[in-house]
Design an enzyme around this catalytic site. Structure first.
Site, PDB file in Angstrom:
ATOM      1  N   SER A  21       0.946  -1.188   0.210  1.00  0.00           N
ATOM      2  CA  SER A  21       0.147   0.024  -0.051  1.00  0.00           C
ATOM      3  C   SER A  21       0.991   1.077   0.018  1.00  0.00           C
ATOM      4  O   SER A  21       1.327   1.692  -0.963  1.00  0.00           O
ATOM      5  CB  SER A  21      -1.367   0.302   1.161  1.00  0.00           C
ATOM      6  OG  SER A  21      -2.249   0.489   1.284  1.00  0.00           O
ATOM      7  N   ASP A  29      -9.128  -3.962  -6.097  1.00  0.00           N
ATOM      8  CA  ASP A  29      -9.015  -3.050  -5.421  1.00  0.00           C
ATOM      9  C   ASP A  29      -8.679  -1.571  -4.646  1.00  0.00           C
ATOM     10  O   ASP A  29      -9.315  -1.283  -6.513  1.00  0.00           O
ATOM     11  CB  ASP A  29      -7.191  -3.250  -5.072  1.00  0.00           C
ATOM     12  CG  ASP A  29      -5.973  -2.315  -3.273  1.00  0.00           C
ATOM     13  OD1 ASP A  29      -7.120  -2.422  -3.163  1.00  0.00           O
ATOM     14  OD2 ASP A  29      -5.477  -2.354  -3.502  1.00  0.00           O
ATOM     15  N   HIS A  62      -7.502  -5.781  -0.295  1.00  0.00           N
ATOM     16  CA  HIS A  62      -5.991  -5.117  -0.044  1.00  0.00           C
ATOM     17  C   HIS A  62      -4.522  -5.911   0.332  1.00  0.00           C
ATOM     18  O   HIS A  62      -4.692  -5.782   1.611  1.00  0.00           O
ATOM     19  CB  HIS A  62      -6.671  -3.819   0.362  1.00  0.00           C
ATOM     20  CG  HIS A  62      -5.753  -2.640   0.658  1.00  0.00           C
ATOM     21  ND1 HIS A  62      -5.157  -1.840  -0.800  1.00  0.00           N
ATOM     22  CD2 HIS A  62      -4.716  -2.206   1.663  1.00  0.00           C
ATOM     23  CE1 HIS A  62      -4.081  -1.022  -0.488  1.00  0.00           C
ATOM     24  NE2 HIS A  62      -3.853  -1.553   1.140  1.00  0.00           N
TER      25      HIS A  62
END
Length: 533
Positions: free
Chosen positions: A227, A450, A479
């Protein structure tokens, strides 16, 4: 959306026009060059000092199998001999034979504001065990996080104030209340941090990573960022390409300078609408289990009914519409949350609010960590790039977006709104880019649906990092997919980390199975049975 969820992945972050952005001086190339020199100086010192690993402090709540230490980094890389701060580091040594060891493997789970101090515990899990034979598994708390020069912007008790509202189409008066709160929050950050506030940036996170590399005794870095961790990992690859050994980008942030961070947040809000629809469709397919509706529209009606009741009478005195929304936002991140969230909704409508209270009520014990994570998130994103300074720009963009994506839009806007009133200087985002053969092969992992880091970001990152390889989990939206539930993805990850092997350019994996509430219920019942040998 709280920082713990914002751009953070599991540990084993629009087409609308950006207008009226005030550009503050970034300091220019001279500052970048001075910071690069400062990084070289700091890394040299760290290589000489190393890290004195030993028993972890009790506050970390880590077992004896994990070792802890600290590494010193400059607060300001343009002044490497000035004030130093300490970053906390954790490690489990490689479990394999000496000949198998490939060095240290460093992981960051995202945020900004997330820590990987507990990540070495993953070494004992099936998904990481083979990698942990070859590598020391290393976690750390980035600057500002946990005990690493911790940042705070308000009283933790105030941060977790509950119950709260979360209107999808807020009134003018509600908007003005949130503007005032954002102004107060930005001022609180400045009052508490003072002149240090401007040093919490993604560029400094990338520089800190190079100092950590040197302190670990590694000439080249093996790193996995999830991320938000993919963004400063990409900055690292751009600034220090010759220091990269292997690098994995799991659920990539769109690194285009014009996307950082205002547009990325608009894109995120739009993508969550599709993921919210995925959840409602799944619940509808399991109508016989949950009785929340046989169509996504009927499920939405059930959710809105709960939302309306909570506005009148918060569950347990603490769960209002705001807490409900935050809990169900998690279902947009991870489909493993779907059964428990659907069950909580169903039980509430049948008269039992306790499952919803258990899942959505604020945790007083976690207030300090939650406030700290949010403070770091805000400081990094506000410092990293220009933001619109006129609320009318935010109002127009988010009002238009909320017409087609109401689920997440305004909550996301309120979280980021302090950046409109930010008191510290803004930087200009670095242009992430490498030339052919400048960087070793790197691996990008992305789920096609996502929401937290939309798939377009992975495509953009691959375009910018020459030689990068993209692995796509098709028609899936969890995610953070590395070392998760998809064995195909995990095979590519292991092939790369253990042997340096990658496909030529791109490869795809079929989606992991969606949760089955019936099988989950059966497993729960089996766990209740007495164990016999």
């Amino acid at each position: 959306m709280r920082a713990s969820a914002k751009y953070g992945a599991v540990a084993g972050l629009s087409s609308l026009v950006l207008a009226s952005v005030a550009v503050a001086p970034a300091g220019g190339a001279a500052v970048i060059d001075a910071a690069l020199h400062g990084t070289v100086v700091a890394a040299g010192r760290a290589a000489a000092a190393g890290i004195a690993f030993g028993r972890c402090p009790a506050v970390e709540k880590l077992p004896k199998s994990v070792q802890c230490g600290t590494v010193k980094v400059p607060l300001d890389y343009t002044d490497p001999s000035g004030r130093q701060i300490e970053l906390t580091v954790s490690r489990v040594k490689a479990s394999g034979k000496k000949a198998e060891r490939q060095g240290a493997f460093v992981y960051n789970p995202g945020g900004p504001g997330a820590s990987s101090m507990h990540f070495p515990l993953a070494a004992e899990t099936p998904e990481w065990r083979r990698i942990a034979k070859a590598y020391d598994i290393v976690g750390y708390a980035p600057r500002g996080v946990g005990r690493s020069a911790p940042l705070s912007c308000q009283d933790p008790v105030d941060f977790l104030e509950a119950p709260t509202l979360a209107p999808t189409h807020p009134s003018a008066s509600y908007k003005m209340e949130r503007v005032a709160e954002a102004q107060a929050y930005a001022k609180g950050c400045a009052d508490k941090a003072g002149a240090t506030l401007r040093h919490y940036t993604s560029l400094n996170n990338a520089r800190d990573l190079d100092v950590l590399r040197a302190a670990l005794g590694e000439k080249k870095l093996t790193f996995m960022g999830a991320s938000y961790g993919t963004y400063f990992g990409a900055l690292y690859a751009t600034m220090f390409p010759s220091h990269v050994r292997r690098m994995v980008f799991d659920s990539a942030v769109n690194p285009a300078p014009e996307q950082i961070w205002y547009r990325n947040n608009l894109d995120q809000s739009e993508a969550f609408e599709s993921r919210w629809a995925d959840f409602r469709a799944w619940v509808a397919r399991h109508e016989r289990t949950y009785h929340l509706g046989a169509t996504p529209e009927e499920v939405a009606h059930s959710y809105e009914e709960v939302r309306a009741r909570l506005a009148e009478k918060p569950a347990g005195g603490k769960v209002g519409p705001g807490q409900l929304h935050a809990a169900f936002l998690g279902a947009g991140y991870y489909d493993e949350y779907w059964p428990m969230r659907a069950k909580a909704l169903a039980e509430y409508l049948k008269g039992d609010p306790q499952p919803l209270i258990d899942q959505a009520a604020p945790d007083p014990d976690g207030a300090k960590a939650a406030e700290n994570g949010n403070a770091v998130y805000t400081a990094v994103e506000c410092n990293d790039a220009p933001w619109p300074e006129d609320f009318s720009v935010w109002d127009l963009d988010n009002t238009l977006l909320a017409q087609r994506a109401p689920f997440e839009t305004w909550d996301n806007a309120w979280m980021n709104l302090p950046c409109a009133f930010w008191p510290a200087p803004r930087q200009q985002p670095l242009d992430v880019r490498t030339e052919p053969r400048e960087l070793p092969d790197t691996l990008i992992l992305a789920a096609e649906r996502d929401a937290a880091t939309p798939y377009a970001g992975a495509l953009e990152l691959q375009r910018r990092l020459a030689g990068s390889v993209l692995i796509t989990e098709e028609d899936a939206g969890t995610h953070g997919i590395g070392a998760g539930s998809n064995s195909c993805v995990n095979t590519y990850l292991e092939d790369y980390l253990l042997r340096g092997e990658t496909p030529v350019r791109r490869a795809s994996c079929a989606p992991h199975p969606e949760p089955d509430p019936v099988s989950l219920d059966r497993r729960a019942e089996q766990r209740k049975l007495p164990h016999t040998v």
